[in-house]
Design a protein around this motif. Sequence first.
Motif, PDB file in Angstrom:
ATOM      1  N   VAL A 203       0.844  -1.200   0.000  1.00  0.00           N
ATOM      2  CA  VAL A 203       0.000   0.000   0.000  1.00  0.00           C
ATOM      3  C   VAL A 203       0.880   1.251   0.000  1.00  0.00           C
ATOM      4  O   VAL A 203       1.817   1.359   0.786  1.00  0.00           O
ATOM      5  N   GLU A 204       0.596   2.152  -0.907  1.00  0.00           N
ATOM      6  CA  GLU A 204       1.355   3.396  -0.987  1.00  0.00           C
ATOM      7  C   GLU A 204       0.760   4.430  -0.031  1.00  0.00           C
ATOM      8  O   GLU A 204      -0.397   4.344   0.375  1.00  0.00           O
ATOM      9  N   GLU A 205       1.566   5.438   0.275  1.00  0.00           N
ATOM     10  CA  GLU A 205       1.148   6.450   1.251  1.00  0.00           C
ATOM     11  C   GLU A 205      -0.131   7.176   0.831  1.00  0.00           C
ATOM     12  O   GLU A 205      -0.936   7.568   1.667  1.00  0.00           O
ATOM     13  N   ASP A 206      -0.294   7.389  -0.483  1.00  0.00           N
ATOM     14  CA  ASP A 206      -1.434   8.184  -0.939  1.00  0.00           C
ATOM     15  C   ASP A 206      -2.595   7.321  -1.408  1.00  0.00           C
ATOM     16  O   ASP A 206      -3.523   7.810  -2.027  1.00  0.00           O
ATOM     17  N   TRP A 207      -2.555   6.025  -1.117  1.00  0.00           N
ATOM     18  CA  TRP A 207      -3.670   5.168  -1.505  1.00  0.00           C
ATOM     19  C   TRP A 207      -4.777   5.254  -0.469  1.00  0.00           C
ATOM     20  O   TRP A 207      -4.522   5.417   0.721  1.00  0.00           O
TER      21      TRP A 207
END
Lengths: 62, 292
Positions: free
Chosen positions: A56-60
């Motif tokens: 999971v990316e920070e901006d997801w």
Amino acid sequence: MTTTTEIIQAACPECSASVEFTRTPLNGEIARCAACGAELEVTCRSPLRLELAPEVEEDWGE
Amino acid sequence: MRIAMLYTRLRVEERLLLDAFDTAGFCVEPIDTRSIVLDPANPDAWSAYDAVFDRSLSLTASINIGRVLESFGLRVINPTSATEVCSDKLRTTLALERAGVPTPAVRVALDPESALGAVGEIGYPAVVKPTVGSWGRLVARINDRDAAEAIIEHRAALGSAQQGVYYVQEHIDKPGRDLRVFVVNHEPIAAIVRTSEHWVTNTARGAAAANFALSDEVVALAASASRAVGADLVAVDLLECPRRGLLVNELNHSMEFRNSIETTGVDIPGRLVGRVIEIAGSVGTASVGGAS
């Protein structure tokens, strides 16, 4: 990729178990390996290729 | 009429949406945002579409692609302005406050020392959240001054400019649950109640979901919140405050719903897609390339 009676399958890159799709997946489609539980992403449709889904990316989010 | 659907990962939600388009007999083109190259001077590659349904997981992709497409005159669902408000907790707070929609009290500080003061103003326990983030990531409940100092020091040590915005929210002593209302075109269509023994009642963090019968109060509040942010499709999270009644906690511009269809008995993807098709039909192709 092999197709038998409309089952599309590819090897799990984590445990090599067969991961099956009941219909043609799209690029980016997410699947879970029933054998090892790895979350997988379709990165190529022909030939069907699966890779471990990215973390999971920070901006997801939703 | 043609619609593009942007996605980052084709999850269960996106598959259900594609199926809903198919059921509606409608042509939709799924586009992986990672494959997109935009020429801001030339809208031709997008002129075939009447509308773009944004289901990107990545907020960065949503906003940057959305800005370009809207500059071409394309109708993006949700509008980028709504996505920007929903995805930023401070902007959400501002929109709700300006619209007179009840929401938890908030203080914002941009310095660790000031952040301690902000927590003191809100009172213990307080909740500190990143302004941008989802699924309960890095949300912390602060029960006392010692915890406040530790959390704020850790946030500062993360080194990210984004983490340097200290969004401090009043802790709502909710009854072990919160409500999520699914709203289409400012009309609530379904709701679930999320219950957890943990104070974070997010299904991404293990909360259990059950159907919640929409009441007049919930309908009115969720509709007001949706209007306040200008969203076509949104999930509104409500908290039940023992003192102030229902409060709008946050809004989600790209809602997850896989576990809420059977729970509510409502065809949520069908309703979302129905609205997207309505919007695309009302837009037509004439506007593409016509905006500045």
